[in-house]
Motif scaffolding. Structure first.
Motif, PDB file in Angstrom:
ATOM      1  N   ALA A 228       5.497 -19.908  32.187  1.00 25.19           N
ATOM      2  CA  ALA A 228       5.274 -21.286  32.613  1.00 25.19           C
ATOM      3  C   ALA A 228       3.914 -21.393  33.283  1.00 25.19           C
ATOM      4  N   SER A 229       3.137 -22.380  32.850  1.00 23.06           N
ATOM      5  CA  SER A 229       1.821 -22.635  33.434  1.00 23.06           C
ATOM      6  C   SER A 229       1.573 -24.132  33.397  1.00 23.06           C
ATOM      7  N   ASP A 230       1.566 -24.757  34.555  1.00 16.10           N
ATOM      8  CA  ASP A 230       1.426 -26.219  34.627  1.00 16.10           C
ATOM      9  C   ASP A 230       2.518 -26.855  33.760  1.00 16.10           C
ATOM     10  N   THR A 231       2.139 -27.705  32.814  1.00 10.08           N
ATOM     11  CA  THR A 231       3.123 -28.371  31.945  1.00 10.08           C
ATOM     12  C   THR A 231       3.408 -27.576  30.679  1.00 10.08           C
ATOM     13  N   CYS A 232       2.809 -26.405  30.552  1.00 13.11           N
ATOM     14  CA  CYS A 232       2.908 -25.623  29.323  1.00 13.11           C
ATOM     15  C   CYS A 232       3.989 -24.553  29.446  1.00 13.11           C
ATOM     16  N   ARG A 233       4.769 -24.384  28.385  1.00  9.27           N
ATOM     17  CA  ARG A 233       5.771 -23.332  28.298  1.00  9.27           C
ATOM     18  C   ARG A 233       5.547 -22.547  27.009  1.00  9.27           C
ATOM     19  N   THR A 234       5.459 -21.221  27.154  1.00  5.72           N
ATOM     20  CA  THR A 234       5.297 -20.341  25.999  1.00  5.72           C
ATOM     21  C   THR A 234       6.492 -19.409  25.938  1.00  5.72           C
ATOM     22  N   MET A 235       7.178 -19.384  24.796  1.00  8.63           N
ATOM     23  CA  MET A 235       8.371 -18.571  24.613  1.00  8.63           C
ATOM     24  C   MET A 235       8.125 -17.527  23.533  1.00  8.63           C
ATOM     25  N   ILE A 236       8.408 -16.267  23.855  1.00  4.06           N
ATOM     26  CA  ILE A 236       8.149 -15.162  22.933  1.00  4.06           C
ATOM     27  C   ILE A 236       9.441 -14.375  22.723  1.00  4.06           C
ATOM     28  N   ASP A 237       9.930 -14.329  21.497  1.00  3.53           N
ATOM     29  CA  ASP A 237      11.069 -13.489  21.147  1.00  3.53           C
ATOM     30  C   ASP A 237      10.525 -12.084  20.908  1.00  3.53           C
ATOM     31  N   LEU A 238      10.673 -11.209  21.890  1.00  2.00           N
ATOM     32  CA  LEU A 238      10.099  -9.870  21.773  1.00  2.00           C
ATOM     33  C   LEU A 238      10.707  -9.066  20.631  1.00  2.00           C
ATOM     34  N   ASN A 239      11.905  -9.439  20.188  1.00  2.00           N
ATOM     35  CA  ASN A 239      12.509  -8.750  19.046  1.00  2.00           C
ATOM     36  C   ASN A 239      11.741  -9.033  17.762  1.00  2.00           C
ATOM     37  N   GLY A 240      10.967 -10.111  17.746  1.00  2.00           N
ATOM     38  CA  GLY A 240      10.177 -10.452  16.568  1.00  2.00           C
ATOM     39  C   GLY A 240       8.732  -9.996  16.652  1.00  2.00           C
ATOM     40  N   VAL A 241       8.393  -9.315  17.739  1.00  2.00           N
ATOM     41  CA  VAL A 241       7.027  -8.797  17.911  1.00  2.00           C
ATOM     42  C   VAL A 241       6.996  -7.355  17.430  1.00  2.00           C
ATOM     43  N   ALA A 242       6.214  -7.099  16.383  1.00  2.00           N
ATOM     44  CA  ALA A 242       6.144  -5.750  15.820  1.00  2.00           C
ATOM     45  C   ALA A 242       5.145  -4.885  16.563  1.00  2.00           C
ATOM     46  N   GLU A 243       4.012  -5.484  16.967  1.00  2.00           N
ATOM     47  CA  GLU A 243       2.954  -4.723  17.602  1.00  2.00           C
ATOM     48  C   GLU A 243       2.280  -5.551  18.683  1.00  2.00           C
ATOM     49  N   CYS A 244       1.803  -4.855  19.689  1.00  2.00           N
ATOM     50  CA  CYS A 244       1.077  -5.476  20.793  1.00  2.00           C
ATOM     51  C   CYS A 244      -0.150  -4.595  21.049  1.00  2.00           C
ATOM     52  N   TRP A 245      -1.341  -5.197  21.030  1.00  2.00           N
ATOM     53  CA  TRP A 245      -2.577  -4.442  21.153  1.00  2.00           C
ATOM     54  C   TRP A 245      -3.388  -4.917  22.346  1.00  2.00           C
ATOM     55  N   LEU A 246      -3.958  -3.957  23.066  1.00  2.00           N
ATOM     56  CA  LEU A 246      -4.945  -4.270  24.091  1.00  2.00           C
ATOM     57  C   LEU A 246      -6.311  -4.154  23.428  1.00  2.00           C
ATOM     58  N   THR A 247      -7.103  -5.226  23.456  1.00  2.00           N
ATOM     59  CA  THR A 247      -8.403  -5.246  22.803  1.00  2.00           C
ATOM     60  C   THR A 247      -9.485  -5.629  23.817  1.00  2.00           C
ATOM     61  N   ARG A 248     -10.744  -5.401  23.441  1.00  2.00           N
ATOM     62  CA  ARG A 248     -11.863  -5.669  24.351  1.00  2.00           C
ATOM     63  C   ARG A 248     -12.965  -6.385  23.588  1.00  2.00           C
ATOM     64  N   THR A 249     -13.356  -7.561  24.052  1.00  2.00           N
ATOM     65  CA  THR A 249     -14.449  -8.310  23.449  1.00  2.00           C
ATOM     66  C   THR A 249     -15.310  -8.908  24.558  1.00  2.00           C
ATOM     67  N   HIS A 250     -16.516  -9.307  24.204  1.00  2.00           N
ATOM     68  CA  HIS A 250     -17.451  -9.841  25.186  1.00  2.00           C
ATOM     69  C   HIS A 250     -17.100 -11.282  25.549  1.00  2.00           C
ATOM     70  N   GLY A 251     -17.028 -11.545  26.860  1.00  2.00           N
ATOM     71  CA  GLY A 251     -16.779 -12.886  27.361  1.00  2.00           C
ATOM     72  C   GLY A 251     -17.832 -13.279  28.371  1.00  2.00           C
ATOM     73  N   VAL A 252     -17.568 -14.332  29.110  1.00  2.00           N
ATOM     74  CA  VAL A 252     -18.512 -14.828  30.106  1.00  2.00           C
ATOM     75  C   VAL A 252     -18.846 -13.753  31.129  1.00  2.00           C
ATOM     76  N   HIS A 253     -17.859 -12.922  31.455  1.00  2.00           N
ATOM     77  CA  HIS A 253     -18.031 -11.907  32.495  1.00  2.00           C
ATOM     78  C   HIS A 253     -18.208 -10.513  31.918  1.00  2.00           C
ATOM     79  N   GLY A 254     -18.712 -10.415  30.702  1.00  2.00           N
ATOM     80  CA  GLY A 254     -18.882  -9.111  30.071  1.00  2.00           C
ATOM     81  C   GLY A 254     -17.642  -8.733  29.268  1.00  2.00           C
ATOM     82  N   LEU A 255     -17.458  -7.442  29.034  1.00  2.00           N
ATOM     83  CA  LEU A 255     -16.304  -6.996  28.259  1.00  2.00           C
ATOM     84  C   LEU A 255     -15.011  -7.440  28.937  1.00  2.00           C
ATOM     85  N   THR A 256     -14.164  -8.109  28.167  1.00  2.00           N
ATOM     86  CA  THR A 256     -12.941  -8.701  28.710  1.00  2.00           C
ATOM     87  C   THR A 256     -11.746  -8.249  27.884  1.00  2.00           C
ATOM     88  N   SER A 257     -10.705  -7.835  28.560  1.00  2.00           N
ATOM     89  CA  SER A 257      -9.493  -7.382  27.869  1.00  2.00           C
ATOM     90  C   SER A 257      -8.660  -8.565  27.387  1.00  2.00           C
TER      91      SER A 257
END
Length: 297
Positions: A228-257
């Motif tokens: 829950a964030s403000d008026t937004c709700r995000t629902m994730i069925d973890l049983n339907g998630v096959a893979e989860c990756w931590l990635t790194r790309t350049h953002g406003v503050h440099g490399l961002t995860s």
């Protein structure tokens, strides 16, 4: 039968196709006033209420205005828009579909919506489909060593992340790592205790629905993680998630995860990251939690 065909063939269906391209409809969404906006991407669904910002497209800057519903559309992947009349307990809706007839994004009107704007969208004049700027498709470590967050999201928007997923294993030297989805859930719960701002991206067909705001609460019900964030709700069925990756790309503050989630079809369904200006303490806490998840996976 596609989602579009099933809707049009539904007994008692009241509504019809809009005789213009989805890109034109997207530009008019901000006229609707207060709505409920929903994007479903496999095991992930997001709903947000409020007014639309004018959607962006590939090549545009990334805009995520607090208090507004933000979409990033790939017009070349979108095929049709259908409006439906009110029925029983359902309000009028506006529904986008991709070129294969799969559901992309749905708008539900509310009592505060502008019905005249809705009728204007229903009767929008026909328009030809304009060519989009090409989305870069290089998927090498050298390319991603310089890749920024805008490229990351537009890469995912191009084909739901299939090409990006194919290259993730080769990017270990850049700090990319597969992580446990349940550890990701625990990390997000920890961040909610700190009310940390987080950018959430749900990747539908030809559509990204993006929300940035303080993470107010995170809870697990059965196998479903709800954020829950403000008026937004995000629902994730973890049983339907096959893979989860931590990635790194350049953002406003440099490399961002970022955390990228993929379903069993190897399609990206959600991204969690930091975008735009943020206090150094926010970035430090975000990166500390990402490092902890990576180390424990």
């Amino acid at each position: 039968m596609s989602d579009l065909d099933a809707l049009l063939a539904r007994p008692g269906f009241r509504g019809g196709l809009i005789d213009t391209v989805p890109g034109v409809v997207g530009e008019m969404l901000s006229l609707l006033g207060d709505v409920v906006a929903i994007t479903v991407a496999g095991p992930v669904a997001v709903n947000d209420s409020g007014k639309y910002a004018v959607p962006t497209v590939p090549g545009d800057p990334l805009v995520c205005t607090p208090g507004l519903v933000s979409l990033r559309l790939n017009p070349s992947a979108l095929g049709s828009v259908v409006t439906t009349d009110a029925e029983q307990h359902l309000p009028p809706t506006l529904r986008m579909f991709d070129t294969h007839g799969s559901s992309s994004h749905t708008t539900y009107l509310t009592p505060a919506s502008d019905r005249l704007a809705f009728e204007a969208i229903r009767n929008a004049a026909d328009a030809s489909r304009e060519a989009n700027p090409p989305i870069q498709t290089s998927n090498t470590p050298a390319f991603w060593a310089e890749g920024d967050q805008l490229t990351q999201l537009d890469f995912i928007l191009a084909d739901r992340g299939s090409e990006r997923r194919n290259g993730l294993v080769a990017l270990g030297a850049l700090g990319y790592r597969r992580i446990d989805p349940h550890l990701m859930a625990a990390g997000m719960e920890h961040l909610s205790y700190q009310q940390l701002p987080v950018t959430t991206v749900v990747a539908g067909n030809g559509c990204l629905q993006i929300h940035r705001g303080d993470l107010d609460a995170v809870a697990m019900f059965g196998g479903t993680l709800t954020l829950a964030s403000d008026t937004c709700r995000t629902m994730i069925d973890l049983n339907g998630v096959a893979e989860c990756w931590l990635t790194r790309t350049h953002g406003v503050h440099g490399l961002t995860s970022s955390i990228e989630m993929y379903d069993f079809r190897r399609k990206c369904v959600a991204v969690f990251t930091q975008t735009g200006p943020a206090e150094p303490a926010v970035m430090d806490m975000w990166e500390d939690v990402m490092s902890s998840i990576s180390a424990a996976s």
